[in-house]
Design a protein around this motif. Structure first.
Motif, short mmCIF file in Angstrom:
data_model
loop_
_atom_site.label_atom_id
_atom_site.label_comp_id
_atom_site.label_asym_id
_atom_site.label_seq_id
_atom_site.Cartn_x
_atom_site.Cartn_y
_atom_site.Cartn_z
N ALA A 73 36.01 51.47 43.36
CA ALA A 73 36.07 49.83 43.63
C ALA A 73 35.51 49.29 42.50
O ALA A 73 35.82 48.10 41.92
CB ALA A 73 36.06 49.68 44.99
N GLU A 76 36.72 49.38 38.92
CA GLU A 76 37.85 48.77 38.68
C GLU A 76 37.46 47.03 38.72
O GLU A 76 37.90 46.20 37.97
CB GLU A 76 38.89 48.82 39.90
CG GLU A 76 39.45 50.24 40.17
CD GLU A 76 40.29 50.58 38.73
OE1 GLU A 76 40.58 49.68 37.75
OE2 GLU A 76 40.78 51.60 38.58
N GLY A 83 42.90 43.70 42.04
CA GLY A 83 43.88 44.03 43.03
C GLY A 83 43.70 45.66 43.26
O GLY A 83 43.53 45.97 44.61
N GLN A 84 43.46 46.35 42.24
CA GLN A 84 43.09 47.82 42.49
C GLN A 84 41.72 48.12 43.21
O GLN A 84 41.63 48.87 43.99
CB GLN A 84 42.94 48.55 41.09
CG GLN A 84 44.31 48.40 40.57
CD GLN A 84 44.64 47.58 39.50
OE1 GLN A 84 44.03 46.34 39.72
NE2 GLN A 84 45.10 47.65 38.25
N LEU A 86 40.41 46.06 45.26
CA LEU A 86 40.61 45.49 46.93
C LEU A 86 41.17 46.67 47.46
O LEU A 86 40.78 47.16 48.68
CB LEU A 86 41.44 44.25 46.86
CG LEU A 86 41.84 43.97 48.18
CD1 LEU A 86 40.58 43.45 48.93
CD2 LEU A 86 42.71 42.73 48.35
N SER A 87 42.18 47.59 46.98
CA SER A 87 42.80 48.37 47.65
C SER A 87 41.81 49.74 47.77
O SER A 87 41.65 50.14 49.05
CB SER A 87 43.85 49.09 46.82
OG SER A 87 44.49 50.15 47.43
N HIS A 88 40.84 49.91 46.85
CA HIS A 88 39.74 51.03 47.12
C HIS A 88 38.83 50.66 48.34
O HIS A 88 38.39 51.36 49.06
CB HIS A 88 39.09 51.30 45.92
CG HIS A 88 39.91 52.01 44.83
ND1 HIS A 88 40.81 52.87 44.93
CD2 HIS A 88 40.02 51.75 43.30
CE1 HIS A 88 41.34 53.25 44.14
NE2 HIS A 88 41.10 52.64 43.00
N TYR A 89 38.56 49.17 48.14
CA TYR A 89 37.55 48.80 49.32
C TYR A 89 38.14 48.84 50.63
O TYR A 89 37.56 49.16 51.73
CB TYR A 89 37.08 47.43 48.87
CG TYR A 89 36.01 47.20 47.93
CD1 TYR A 89 34.92 47.84 48.08
CD2 TYR A 89 36.26 46.27 46.79
CE1 TYR A 89 33.74 47.84 47.15
CE2 TYR A 89 35.22 46.37 46.06
CZ TYR A 89 33.96 46.86 46.03
OH TYR A 89 32.93 46.61 45.08
N GLN A 90 39.46 48.78 50.80
CA GLN A 90 39.84 48.55 51.99
C GLN A 90 40.10 50.02 52.52
O GLN A 90 40.02 50.46 53.77
CB GLN A 90 41.32 48.08 52.00
CG GLN A 90 41.35 46.59 51.79
CD GLN A 90 42.81 45.87 51.47
OE1 GLN A 90 43.69 46.60 51.16
NE2 GLN A 90 43.01 44.64 51.74
N GLN A 91 40.51 50.86 51.60
CA GLN A 91 40.50 52.42 52.07
C GLN A 91 38.99 52.84 52.23
O GLN A 91 38.72 53.67 53.19
CB GLN A 91 40.90 53.06 50.92
CG GLN A 91 42.48 53.10 50.54
CD GLN A 91 42.80 54.02 49.25
OE1 GLN A 91 42.90 55.07 49.34
NE2 GLN A 91 43.26 53.17 48.23
N ILE A 110 34.98 43.07 50.05
CA ILE A 110 36.39 42.52 50.15
C ILE A 110 36.43 41.03 50.26
O ILE A 110 37.67 40.56 49.48
CB ILE A 110 36.94 43.12 51.53
CG1 ILE A 110 37.01 44.75 51.50
CG2 ILE A 110 38.57 42.47 52.01
CD1 ILE A 110 37.33 45.41 52.87
N GLU A 114 38.89 38.64 47.94
CA GLU A 114 39.64 37.63 48.61
C GLU A 114 39.44 36.16 47.92
O GLU A 114 40.46 35.31 48.01
CB GLU A 114 39.76 37.86 49.87
CG GLU A 114 40.37 39.11 50.47
CD GLU A 114 41.92 39.03 50.15
OE1 GLU A 114 42.46 38.21 49.74
OE2 GLU A 114 42.28 40.08 50.84
#
Length: 492
Positions: A73, A76, A83-84, A86-91, A110, A114
Protein backbone atom coordinates in the motif's frame (compact mmCIF):
# COMPACT_ATOMS: atom_id res chain seq x y z
CA UNK A 1 21.85 -5.85 3.58
CA UNK A 2 23.23 -3.50 6.26
CA UNK A 3 25.95 -2.21 3.95
CA UNK A 4 23.47 -1.57 1.12
CA UNK A 5 21.13 0.31 3.43
CA UNK A 6 24.01 2.47 4.72
CA UNK A 7 25.08 3.27 1.14
CA UNK A 8 21.50 4.19 0.22
CA UNK A 9 21.21 6.52 3.22
CA UNK A 10 24.50 8.25 2.29
CA UNK A 11 23.43 8.79 -1.32
CA UNK A 12 25.65 6.11 -2.92
CA UNK A 13 22.84 4.80 -5.09
CA UNK A 14 24.83 2.94 -7.72
CA UNK A 15 26.81 0.95 -5.16
CA UNK A 16 23.63 0.28 -3.19
CA UNK A 17 21.95 -0.90 -6.41
CA UNK A 18 24.77 -3.39 -7.05
CA UNK A 19 24.28 -4.84 -3.56
CA UNK A 20 20.48 -4.90 -4.04
CA UNK A 21 20.86 -6.86 -7.28
CA UNK A 22 23.12 -9.37 -5.53
CA UNK A 23 20.64 -9.68 -2.64
CA UNK A 24 17.75 -10.22 -5.06
CA UNK A 25 19.60 -13.17 -6.58
CA UNK A 26 20.75 -14.75 -3.28
CA UNK A 27 18.16 -14.03 -0.55
CA UNK A 28 15.85 -16.98 0.25
CA UNK A 29 12.55 -16.46 -1.53
CA UNK A 30 10.57 -17.63 1.52
CA UNK A 31 12.35 -15.27 3.96
CA UNK A 32 9.56 -12.73 4.31
CA UNK A 33 11.49 -10.36 6.59
CA UNK A 34 14.56 -10.15 4.34
CA UNK A 35 12.41 -9.74 1.22
CA UNK A 36 10.53 -6.85 2.83
CA UNK A 37 13.87 -5.26 3.77
CA UNK A 38 14.93 -5.60 0.13
CA UNK A 39 11.67 -3.95 -0.95
CA UNK A 40 12.41 -0.97 1.30
CA UNK A 41 15.92 -0.80 -0.14
CA UNK A 42 14.60 -0.69 -3.72
CA UNK A 43 12.35 2.19 -2.68
CA UNK A 44 15.16 4.08 -0.97
CA UNK A 45 17.41 3.97 -4.05
CA UNK A 46 14.50 5.04 -6.31
CA UNK A 47 14.05 1.79 -8.22
CA UNK A 48 10.24 1.77 -8.65
CA UNK A 49 10.06 -1.05 -11.20
CA UNK A 50 12.13 -3.43 -9.09
CA UNK A 51 10.19 -2.44 -5.95
CA UNK A 52 6.80 -3.02 -7.58
CA UNK A 53 7.85 -6.34 -9.11
CA UNK A 54 9.02 -7.60 -5.71
CA UNK A 55 5.84 -6.28 -4.06
CA UNK A 56 3.67 -8.27 -6.50
CA UNK A 57 5.70 -11.43 -5.82
CA UNK A 58 5.31 -11.01 -2.06
CA UNK A 59 1.54 -10.48 -2.41
CA UNK A 60 1.31 -13.78 -4.28
CA UNK A 61 3.50 -15.68 -1.81
CA UNK A 62 1.91 -14.21 1.34
CA UNK A 63 -1.74 -13.38 0.57
CA UNK A 64 -3.49 -11.73 3.47
CA UNK A 65 -0.24 -10.95 5.33
CA UNK A 66 -0.73 -7.60 7.03
CA UNK A 67 2.91 -6.53 6.79
CA UNK A 68 3.15 -7.36 3.09
CA UNK A 69 -0.14 -5.57 2.37
CA UNK A 70 1.01 -2.45 4.23
CA UNK A 71 4.32 -2.36 2.36
CA UNK A 72 2.45 -2.76 -0.93
CA UNK A 73 0.00 0.00 0.00
CA UNK A 74 2.76 2.47 0.91
CA UNK A 75 4.62 1.66 -2.30
CA UNK A 76 1.52 2.29 -4.43
CA UNK A 77 0.76 5.47 -2.51
CA UNK A 78 4.30 6.81 -3.03
CA UNK A 79 3.83 6.34 -6.79
CA UNK A 80 0.44 8.12 -6.82
CA UNK A 81 -1.58 4.94 -7.46
CA UNK A 82 -4.01 5.78 -4.69
CA UNK A 83 -6.83 3.45 -5.74
CA UNK A 84 -4.54 0.40 -5.54
CA UNK A 85 -3.10 1.66 -2.25
CA UNK A 86 -6.59 2.01 -0.78
CA UNK A 87 -7.44 -1.58 -1.75
CA UNK A 88 -4.31 -2.89 -0.01
CA UNK A 89 -4.99 -0.82 3.12
CA UNK A 90 -8.56 -2.14 3.30
CA UNK A 91 -7.33 -5.72 3.00
CA UNK A 92 -4.71 -5.05 5.67
CA UNK A 93 -7.39 -3.66 7.99
CA UNK A 94 -9.53 -6.76 7.47
CA UNK A 95 -6.59 -9.05 8.29
CA UNK A 96 -5.06 -6.93 11.04
CA UNK A 97 -4.96 -8.16 14.59
CA UNK A 98 -6.72 -6.63 17.54
CA UNK A 99 -3.84 -4.26 18.42
CA UNK A 100 -5.60 -0.86 18.61
CA UNK A 101 -2.53 1.17 17.62
CA UNK A 102 -2.03 -0.82 14.42
CA UNK A 103 -5.68 -0.58 13.41
CA UNK A 104 -5.75 3.17 14.12
CA UNK A 105 -2.68 3.70 11.91
CA UNK A 106 -4.28 1.78 9.03
CA UNK A 107 -7.58 3.63 9.42
CA UNK A 108 -5.72 6.96 9.36
CA UNK A 109 -4.00 5.95 6.10
CA UNK A 110 -7.37 5.01 4.57
CA UNK A 111 -8.85 8.35 5.60
CA UNK A 112 -5.89 10.26 4.14
CA UNK A 113 -6.51 8.63 0.75
CA UNK A 114 -10.28 9.12 0.92
CA UNK A 115 -9.63 12.79 1.66
CA UNK A 116 -8.13 13.13 -1.81
CA UNK A 117 -11.71 12.86 -3.11
CA UNK A 118 -12.92 15.63 -0.83
CA UNK A 119 -14.91 18.51 -2.38
CA UNK A 120 -14.93 21.92 -0.72
CA UNK A 121 -15.61 25.61 -1.18
CA UNK A 122 -13.68 28.46 0.36
CA UNK A 123 -13.93 32.22 0.40
CA UNK A 124 -12.29 35.14 2.11
CA UNK A 125 -12.15 38.91 2.45
CA UNK A 126 -8.74 40.52 2.01
CA UNK A 127 -7.82 44.13 2.79
CA UNK A 128 -4.95 45.49 0.68
CA UNK A 129 -2.85 48.49 1.67
CA UNK A 130 0.32 50.17 0.39
CA UNK A 131 1.02 53.75 1.43
CA UNK A 132 3.04 55.80 -1.06
CA UNK A 133 2.31 58.83 -3.30
CA UNK A 134 -1.47 59.49 -3.28
CA UNK A 135 -3.09 59.04 -6.67
CA UNK A 136 0.06 57.52 -8.16
CA UNK A 137 1.75 54.63 -6.31
CA UNK A 138 -0.55 54.24 -3.32
CA UNK A 139 -2.73 51.11 -3.49
CA UNK A 140 -5.72 50.37 -1.30
CA UNK A 141 -8.68 48.12 -1.74
CA UNK A 142 -10.41 44.79 -1.18
CA UNK A 143 -10.34 41.33 -2.68
CA UNK A 144 -13.04 38.70 -2.16
CA UNK A 145 -11.73 35.40 -3.54
CA UNK A 146 -14.13 32.44 -3.84
CA UNK A 147 -13.08 28.97 -4.99
CA UNK A 148 -14.85 25.65 -5.54
CA UNK A 149 -12.73 22.49 -5.59
CA UNK A 150 -14.00 19.28 -7.23
CA UNK A 151 -12.03 15.98 -7.16
CA UNK A 152 -10.85 14.02 -10.17
CA UNK A 153 -10.59 10.54 -8.70
CA UNK A 154 -7.72 10.34 -6.23
CA UNK A 155 -5.25 12.28 -8.40
CA UNK A 156 -6.19 15.91 -7.84
CA UNK A 157 -8.86 18.61 -8.02
CA UNK A 158 -10.43 20.81 -10.66
CA UNK A 159 -11.22 24.32 -9.45
CA UNK A 160 -13.32 27.34 -10.35
CA UNK A 161 -12.05 30.72 -9.11
CA UNK A 162 -14.23 33.86 -9.04
CA UNK A 163 -12.58 36.80 -7.26
CA UNK A 164 -14.13 40.25 -6.85
CA UNK A 165 -11.81 43.26 -6.55
CA UNK A 166 -12.03 46.93 -5.71
CA UNK A 167 -8.81 49.01 -5.93
CA UNK A 168 -7.96 52.69 -5.69
CA UNK A 169 -4.78 54.75 -5.62
CA UNK A 170 -6.07 57.71 -3.65
CA UNK A 171 -6.90 61.17 -4.97
CA UNK A 172 -4.66 62.77 -7.59
CA UNK A 173 -3.14 66.14 -6.63
CA UNK A 174 -5.10 69.15 -7.85
CA UNK A 175 -2.02 70.90 -9.34
CA UNK A 176 -0.42 69.55 -12.53
CA UNK A 177 3.04 70.45 -11.26
CA UNK A 178 2.64 68.01 -8.36
CA UNK A 179 1.99 65.07 -10.67
CA UNK A 180 4.11 65.86 -13.75
CA UNK A 181 5.60 62.32 -13.71
CA UNK A 182 2.19 60.61 -13.94
CA UNK A 183 0.74 59.49 -17.27
CA UNK A 184 1.19 62.17 -19.94
CA UNK A 185 0.69 65.13 -17.56
CA UNK A 186 4.23 66.49 -17.98
CA UNK A 187 3.89 66.62 -21.78
CA UNK A 188 0.82 68.90 -21.77
CA UNK A 189 0.38 72.54 -20.70
CA UNK A 190 -0.81 72.94 -17.12
CA UNK A 191 -4.24 74.39 -18.15
CA UNK A 192 -5.03 71.07 -19.87
CA UNK A 193 -4.86 69.26 -16.54
CA UNK A 194 -8.41 68.79 -15.19
CA UNK A 195 -9.53 70.94 -12.28
CA UNK A 196 -10.95 67.83 -10.61
CA UNK A 197 -8.62 64.96 -11.62
CA UNK A 198 -10.42 62.49 -9.37
CA UNK A 199 -9.20 59.20 -7.92
CA UNK A 200 -7.71 56.42 -10.07
CA UNK A 201 -9.74 53.33 -9.22
CA UNK A 202 -10.81 49.98 -10.65
CA UNK A 203 -13.55 47.50 -9.91
CA UNK A 204 -13.58 44.08 -11.53
CA UNK A 205 -13.56 40.32 -11.39
CA UNK A 206 -10.89 37.65 -11.89
CA UNK A 207 -12.10 34.29 -13.19
CA UNK A 208 -10.09 31.10 -13.62
CA UNK A 209 -10.52 27.36 -14.06
CA UNK A 210 -7.87 24.70 -13.74
CA UNK A 211 -6.50 21.57 -12.13
CA UNK A 212 -4.14 21.01 -9.20
CA UNK A 213 -2.80 17.58 -8.30
CA UNK A 214 0.01 15.10 -8.80
CA UNK A 215 2.26 15.68 -11.79
CA UNK A 216 0.60 17.88 -14.40
CA UNK A 217 -1.22 21.07 -13.37
CA UNK A 218 -2.86 23.80 -15.45
CA UNK A 219 -5.13 26.83 -15.29
CA UNK A 220 -6.68 29.36 -17.68
CA UNK A 221 -8.51 32.56 -16.84
CA UNK A 222 -9.08 36.29 -17.14
CA UNK A 223 -7.89 38.97 -14.72
CA UNK A 224 -9.45 42.38 -14.48
CA UNK A 225 -12.83 41.88 -16.13
CA UNK A 226 -14.16 45.43 -15.73
CA UNK A 227 -10.68 47.00 -15.27
CA UNK A 228 -9.27 49.42 -17.85
CA UNK A 229 -7.11 46.48 -19.02
CA UNK A 230 -8.30 42.85 -19.02
CA UNK A 231 -5.72 40.10 -19.54
CA UNK A 232 -5.82 36.44 -20.47
CA UNK A 233 -3.68 34.53 -17.96
CA UNK A 234 -2.86 30.94 -17.11
CA UNK A 235 -0.15 28.36 -16.85
CA UNK A 236 0.85 24.75 -17.25
CA UNK A 237 3.28 23.01 -14.89
CA UNK A 238 4.72 19.60 -14.20
CA UNK A 239 6.53 18.44 -11.09
CA UNK A 240 7.31 15.54 -8.82
CA UNK A 241 8.09 15.45 -5.13
CA UNK A 242 10.07 12.78 -3.32
CA UNK A 243 11.88 12.94 -0.03
CA UNK A 244 15.27 12.75 -1.75
CA UNK A 245 14.51 15.05 -4.72
CA UNK A 246 11.78 17.36 -6.01
CA UNK A 247 11.37 19.46 -9.12
CA UNK A 248 8.81 21.64 -10.90
CA UNK A 249 8.81 23.41 -14.29
CA UNK A 250 6.16 25.87 -15.40
CA UNK A 251 5.10 27.98 -18.38
CA UNK A 252 2.87 30.82 -17.24
CA UNK A 253 1.35 34.23 -17.90
CA UNK A 254 0.58 36.14 -14.67
CA UNK A 255 -0.41 39.72 -13.73
CA UNK A 256 1.89 42.10 -11.85
CA UNK A 257 -0.20 43.27 -8.92
CA UNK A 258 2.07 45.77 -7.12
CA UNK A 259 0.24 48.95 -8.17
CA UNK A 260 -3.01 50.11 -9.73
CA UNK A 261 -1.21 50.96 -12.98
CA UNK A 262 0.58 47.60 -13.28
CA UNK A 263 -2.43 45.50 -12.21
CA UNK A 264 -5.57 47.19 -13.51
CA UNK A 265 -4.28 49.86 -15.87
CA UNK A 266 -5.21 53.52 -15.48
CA UNK A 267 -6.65 56.41 -17.49
CA UNK A 268 -4.33 59.31 -18.24
CA UNK A 269 -5.95 62.35 -16.55
CA UNK A 270 -5.32 64.63 -19.56
CA UNK A 271 -6.09 62.46 -22.61
CA UNK A 272 -8.19 59.69 -21.07
CA UNK A 273 -6.03 57.08 -22.78
CA UNK A 274 -5.24 53.83 -20.93
CA UNK A 275 -1.83 52.43 -20.03
CA UNK A 276 -0.62 49.65 -17.72
CA UNK A 277 -2.09 46.22 -17.06
CA UNK A 278 1.25 44.41 -17.17
CA UNK A 279 1.63 40.63 -17.40
CA UNK A 280 4.73 38.42 -17.11
CA UNK A 281 4.90 35.61 -19.67
CA UNK A 282 7.71 33.13 -19.20
CA UNK A 283 9.19 29.94 -17.87
CA UNK A 284 10.32 28.97 -14.36
CA UNK A 285 11.90 25.94 -12.74
CA UNK A 286 12.69 24.79 -9.21
CA UNK A 287 14.65 21.85 -7.79
CA UNK A 288 15.23 20.86 -4.16
CA UNK A 289 16.79 18.02 -2.22
CA UNK A 290 17.92 17.17 1.31
CA UNK A 291 21.49 18.00 2.30
CA UNK A 292 22.57 16.71 5.67
CA UNK A 293 19.81 17.75 8.05
CA UNK A 294 18.76 20.64 5.81
CA UNK A 295 16.92 21.09 2.55
CA UNK A 296 18.45 23.11 -0.29
CA UNK A 297 16.60 24.57 -3.27
CA UNK A 298 17.46 26.43 -6.46
CA UNK A 299 14.93 28.23 -8.65
CA UNK A 300 15.09 30.45 -11.69
CA UNK A 301 12.76 32.20 -14.11
CA UNK A 302 12.79 34.28 -17.27
CA UNK A 303 9.82 36.33 -18.43
CA UNK A 304 8.74 38.94 -20.95
CA UNK A 305 6.88 41.85 -19.29
CA UNK A 306 4.26 43.52 -21.46
CA UNK A 307 1.39 45.95 -20.92
CA UNK A 308 -0.84 48.31 -22.85
CA UNK A 309 1.13 51.40 -23.94
CA UNK A 310 4.01 50.18 -21.74
CA UNK A 311 7.45 49.56 -23.20
CA UNK A 312 8.33 45.87 -23.42
CA UNK A 313 10.74 44.52 -20.83
CA UNK A 314 12.36 41.27 -19.71
CA UNK A 315 13.11 39.87 -16.27
CA UNK A 316 15.52 37.17 -15.13
CA UNK A 317 15.48 35.85 -11.56
CA UNK A 318 17.61 33.35 -9.66
CA UNK A 319 17.16 32.20 -6.06
CA UNK A 320 19.11 29.77 -3.88
CA UNK A 321 17.94 28.81 -0.39
CA UNK A 322 18.64 26.47 2.49
CA UNK A 323 16.57 25.76 5.60
CA UNK A 324 16.33 23.28 8.44
CA UNK A 325 14.30 22.62 11.58
CA UNK A 326 16.26 23.84 14.58
CA UNK A 327 13.70 22.81 17.20
CA UNK A 328 10.61 20.62 17.27
CA UNK A 329 8.08 19.23 19.71
CA UNK A 330 5.05 16.99 19.45
CA UNK A 331 2.92 19.95 18.31
CA UNK A 332 5.18 22.47 16.54
CA UNK A 333 8.52 23.12 14.85
CA UNK A 334 10.89 26.05 14.39
CA UNK A 335 12.63 26.41 11.02
CA UNK A 336 15.58 28.67 10.16
CA UNK A 337 16.73 29.45 6.63
CA UNK A 338 18.77 31.71 4.37
CA UNK A 339 18.10 32.79 0.79
CA UNK A 340 20.05 34.67 -1.88
CA UNK A 341 18.05 36.32 -4.69
CA UNK A 342 19.35 37.92 -7.88
CA UNK A 343 17.22 39.85 -10.42
CA UNK A 344 17.95 41.58 -13.67
CA UNK A 345 15.60 43.68 -15.82
CA UNK A 346 16.39 44.88 -19.31
CA UNK A 347 14.86 48.27 -18.49
CA UNK A 348 13.80 50.07 -15.35
CA UNK A 349 10.10 50.82 -15.85
CA UNK A 350 9.28 51.33 -12.18
CA UNK A 351 7.77 54.81 -12.61
CA UNK A 352 4.19 55.87 -13.40
CA UNK A 353 4.60 58.08 -16.46
CA UNK A 354 3.37 57.03 -19.93
CA UNK A 355 5.36 54.03 -21.15
CA UNK A 356 6.41 52.96 -17.66
CA UNK A 357 4.58 50.09 -15.98
CA UNK A 358 4.46 51.01 -12.31
CA UNK A 359 6.17 47.78 -11.26
CA UNK A 360 9.47 47.40 -9.37
CA UNK A 361 12.10 46.68 -12.01
CA UNK A 362 15.66 47.70 -11.07
CA UNK A 363 18.26 46.87 -13.69
CA UNK A 364 20.21 44.90 -11.07
CA UNK A 365 19.04 43.64 -7.69
CA UNK A 366 20.54 41.33 -5.06
CA UNK A 367 19.24 40.44 -1.61
CA UNK A 368 20.17 38.14 1.24
CA UNK A 369 17.38 37.20 3.64
CA UNK A 370 17.19 35.14 6.83
CA UNK A 371 13.68 33.80 7.53
CA UNK A 372 12.55 32.20 10.79
CA UNK A 373 9.31 30.22 10.82
CA UNK A 374 7.29 28.67 13.64
CA UNK A 375 4.30 26.51 12.86
CA UNK A 376 2.27 23.75 14.39
CA UNK A 377 -1.03 22.24 15.44
CA UNK A 378 -2.74 21.83 18.80
CA UNK A 379 -6.08 20.04 18.48
CA UNK A 380 -8.33 21.98 16.08
CA UNK A 381 -5.97 25.01 16.01
CA UNK A 382 -3.12 25.44 13.49
CA UNK A 383 -0.72 28.36 13.19
CA UNK A 384 2.23 29.58 11.15
CA UNK A 385 4.36 32.66 11.83
CA UNK A 386 7.20 33.64 9.51
CA UNK A 387 9.49 36.63 10.00
CA UNK A 388 12.48 37.63 7.91
CA UNK A 389 15.28 40.18 7.87
CA UNK A 390 16.94 41.11 4.60
CA UNK A 391 19.77 43.16 3.14
CA UNK A 392 19.41 44.28 -0.47
CA UNK A 393 21.27 46.26 -3.11
CA UNK A 394 19.71 47.67 -6.28
CA UNK A 395 20.86 49.90 -9.11
CA UNK A 396 19.40 51.35 -12.30
CA UNK A 397 20.55 53.56 -15.15
CA UNK A 398 18.64 56.65 -16.23
CA UNK A 399 15.42 56.37 -18.26
CA UNK A 400 13.08 58.69 -20.16
CA UNK A 401 9.78 59.81 -18.74
CA UNK A 402 8.14 58.52 -21.91
CA UNK A 403 10.23 55.60 -23.21
CA UNK A 404 9.66 54.92 -26.90
CA UNK A 405 7.63 58.16 -27.23
CA UNK A 406 9.90 60.86 -28.77
CA UNK A 407 6.99 63.26 -29.40
CA UNK A 408 5.98 63.25 -25.75
CA UNK A 409 9.63 63.66 -24.71
CA UNK A 410 9.93 66.69 -27.00
CA UNK A 411 6.68 68.21 -25.73
CA UNK A 412 7.83 67.91 -22.12
CA UNK A 413 11.15 69.60 -22.94
CA UNK A 414 9.34 72.40 -24.78
CA UNK A 415 7.37 73.04 -21.57
CA UNK A 416 10.61 73.44 -19.58
CA UNK A 417 10.66 69.95 -18.03
CA UNK A 418 13.73 67.71 -18.04
CA UNK A 419 11.89 64.42 -18.73
CA UNK A 420 14.57 62.00 -17.56
CA UNK A 421 14.77 59.88 -14.41
CA UNK A 422 18.37 59.88 -13.19
CA UNK A 423 20.55 56.93 -12.34
CA UNK A 424 19.84 55.38 -8.97
CA UNK A 425 21.35 52.92 -6.55
CA UNK A 426 20.62 52.02 -2.96
CA UNK A 427 21.45 49.60 -0.18
CA UNK A 428 19.01 48.94 2.61
CA UNK A 429 17.52 46.64 5.18
CA UNK A 430 14.06 45.15 5.07
CA UNK A 431 11.82 43.17 7.34
CA UNK A 432 8.68 41.16 6.82
CA UNK A 433 6.12 39.27 8.87
CA UNK A 434 3.48 36.79 7.79
CA UNK A 435 1.20 35.17 10.35
CA UNK A 436 -1.75 32.82 9.81
CA UNK A 437 -4.04 30.98 12.19
CA UNK A 438 -6.86 28.53 11.43
CA UNK A 439 -9.49 26.90 13.64
CA UNK A 440 -11.36 23.71 12.66
CA UNK A 441 -14.74 24.42 14.25
CA UNK A 442 -16.32 21.17 12.97
CA UNK A 443 -15.61 18.21 10.71
CA UNK A 444 -17.05 20.25 7.85
CA UNK A 445 -15.62 23.72 8.41
CA UNK A 446 -12.71 25.95 9.35
CA UNK A 447 -12.17 29.68 9.79
CA UNK A 448 -8.87 31.50 9.65
CA UNK A 449 -7.02 34.78 9.43
CA UNK A 450 -3.80 35.87 7.75
CA UNK A 451 -1.68 39.03 8.14
CA UNK A 452 1.22 39.95 5.86
CA UNK A 453 3.42 43.03 6.37
CA UNK A 454 6.59 44.12 4.55
CA UNK A 455 8.70 47.15 5.40
CA UNK A 456 11.69 48.62 3.57
CA UNK A 457 12.69 51.98 2.14
CA UNK A 458 9.80 53.34 0.00
CA UNK A 459 7.95 50.02 0.12
CA UNK A 460 5.38 49.19 2.80
CA UNK A 461 2.58 46.87 1.61
CA UNK A 462 0.27 45.01 3.98
CA UNK A 463 -2.57 42.51 3.66
CA UNK A 464 -5.17 41.23 6.11
CA UNK A 465 -7.49 38.32 5.28
CA UNK A 466 -10.32 36.52 7.01
CA UNK A 467 -11.45 33.28 5.38
CA UNK A 468 -13.88 30.36 5.63
CA UNK A 469 -13.66 26.79 4.27
CA UNK A 470 -16.61 24.37 4.08
CA UNK A 471 -16.18 20.69 3.21
CA UNK A 472 -18.92 18.97 1.22
CA UNK A 473 -19.69 15.48 2.55
CA UNK A 474 -16.58 15.63 4.76
CA UNK A 475 -14.23 12.69 5.20
CA UNK A 476 -12.70 12.13 8.64
CA UNK A 477 -9.20 12.77 7.31
CA UNK A 478 -6.18 13.87 9.35
CA UNK A 479 -6.23 17.64 9.82
CA UNK A 480 -3.55 19.65 7.98
CA UNK A 481 -0.56 20.66 10.08
CA UNK A 482 -0.58 24.30 8.88
CA UNK A 483 -3.20 26.95 8.03
CA UNK A 484 -4.34 27.17 4.40
CA UNK A 485 -5.49 30.73 3.61
CA UNK A 486 -7.46 31.18 0.40
CA UNK A 487 -5.09 32.05 -2.44
CA UNK A 488 -6.41 34.77 -4.81
CA UNK A 489 -6.26 33.77 -8.46
CA UNK A 490 -3.97 36.72 -9.29
CA UNK A 491 -1.35 35.31 -6.87
CA UNK A 492 -0.98 31.91 -8.60
Amino acid sequence: MGMAQAQARSGQRERAREHAQWLAAHLPQDDRGQQLALLRLWQRIDAPQEARALSQQLLQRHPGDTGVLLHAARLEQSQDRHGQALSHYQQALASAGTEPQERQAIEASIRSIEARRQSWVETGVMRIGKSATPGVSTLRGWQVPAVAWMPRGYDGHHFLHVDQLYLNAGALPSAAGDVASYGQVGAWPAPDYPAAPGTPRARGVNVGVGYRGSGLEWDLGLTGIGFPVTNVVGGIAYGQWREDFAYRVELSRRPLTGSLVSYAGAHDPVTGQVWGGVVATGVSARVSRPWGGSRVALSGSYAALQGRNVQDNTRAQLRASIDRDIWSSAHSALNLGAALSLWRHRRDLSEYSWGHGGYYSPRHYASLSVPLEWGGREGPLTWQVRGALSLSRSSSSGSDYYPGQPQLQASARALGLDPVYGESGSTGFGRSLRAAVEYQFSAAGAVGAMLSVERSAYYAPSQLMMYLRLLLEPVRAPHPDRPRPVQPYADF
